[in-house]
Design an enzyme around this catalytic site. Sequence first.
Site, PDB file in Angstrom:
ATOM      1  N   ASP A 142      32.929   0.567  70.926  1.00 53.27           N
ATOM      2  CA  ASP A 142      33.860   1.680  71.028  1.00 53.27           C
ATOM      3  C   ASP A 142      33.272   2.875  70.291  1.00 53.27           C
ATOM      4  OD1 ASP A 142      34.227   0.664  68.467  1.00 53.27           O
ATOM      5  OD2 ASP A 142      36.421   0.737  68.523  1.00 53.27           O
ATOM      6  N   TYR A 151      32.296   6.025  67.748  1.00 58.36           N
ATOM      7  CA  TYR A 151      32.253   6.162  66.291  1.00 58.36           C
ATOM      8  C   TYR A 151      33.635   6.605  65.802  1.00 58.36           C
ATOM      9  CZ  TYR A 151      27.125   6.223  66.808  1.00 58.36           C
ATOM     10  OH  TYR A 151      25.825   5.915  67.092  1.00 58.36           O
ATOM     11  N   PHE A 161      26.855   5.621  71.351  1.00 59.02           N
ATOM     12  CA  PHE A 161      25.821   5.709  70.305  1.00 59.02           C
ATOM     13  C   PHE A 161      25.347   7.135  70.013  1.00 59.02           C
ATOM     14  CE2 PHE A 161      25.330   1.383  72.097  1.00 59.02           C
ATOM     15  CZ  PHE A 161      25.643   0.654  70.964  1.00 59.02           C
ATOM     16  N   HIS A 192      24.528  -6.324  68.541  1.00 60.56           N
ATOM     17  CA  HIS A 192      24.810  -4.900  68.365  1.00 60.56           C
ATOM     18  C   HIS A 192      23.813  -4.315  67.358  1.00 60.56           C
ATOM     19  CE1 HIS A 192      27.105  -1.278  67.260  1.00 60.56           C
ATOM     20  NE2 HIS A 192      27.750  -1.448  68.406  1.00 60.56           N
TER      21      HIS A 192
END
Length: 238
Positions: free
Chosen positions: A80, A82, A93, A207
């Site tokens: 999801d 930041y 990202f 991740h």
Amino acid sequence: MNDPQSAPTQLQSADPADWPVAPGWQPLVQEFFAGAAGRKLQGFLQTRLDAGAVIFPPQPLRALELTSPEDVRVVILGQDPYHGRGQAEGLAFSVAPGVALPPSLRNIFKELQRDLGTPPPAFPQPGGSLVPWAAKGVLLLNTTLTVEEAQPASHAGKGWEVLTDAVIRHVAHGTRPVVFMLWGAHAQGKRAVIPADRGHLVLCANHPSPLSALRPPVPFIGCGHFGQARAFRASHRG
């Protein structure tokens, strides 16, 4: 020209009409928001905005604005947005030029350099902005497209997953083989909607967060996804 410094950094409206997308995505997005899951999500977002919640990013569908379905060559899937103020900009990202690199993005650039020898981008321009990737056919998508300040995964399970499933399914049933990079458990949960018989390259790793980037079963650092994607794209031009 708008001053980027004056652009909103948080969600201002729960109306999808205020979130532009490329024409090729329009029917899919309209169908979602006309359905029960989309209406429920829109109601949830409006309720949270009315309660004064700070929600990121300002444009939840920006990945669908910058990368048309017909241009998608690679899908990078995260969890999801930041949840820190001024970070999320609607692309998985990515952060705006000049924003300090979050640890996950720092690890992405670290792996890119390890794998392909590509040096990190100059700071502050372009810094952590992945807009150039989006312009080259990389769909930078999260499984959930909004989040509240300082509350990771706070909008998970509210309906976004129905839309992102539909987006991935649409790409996966297209006419060309695509590289799917699924980073983390949330992203890997989407593997079920990618058919195994369409010639796609599906790459899974932890991740890139520091909490998991070096841990088993598939550490992000050392995964080699960028080199594998480059080789796959070289053999599947068009």
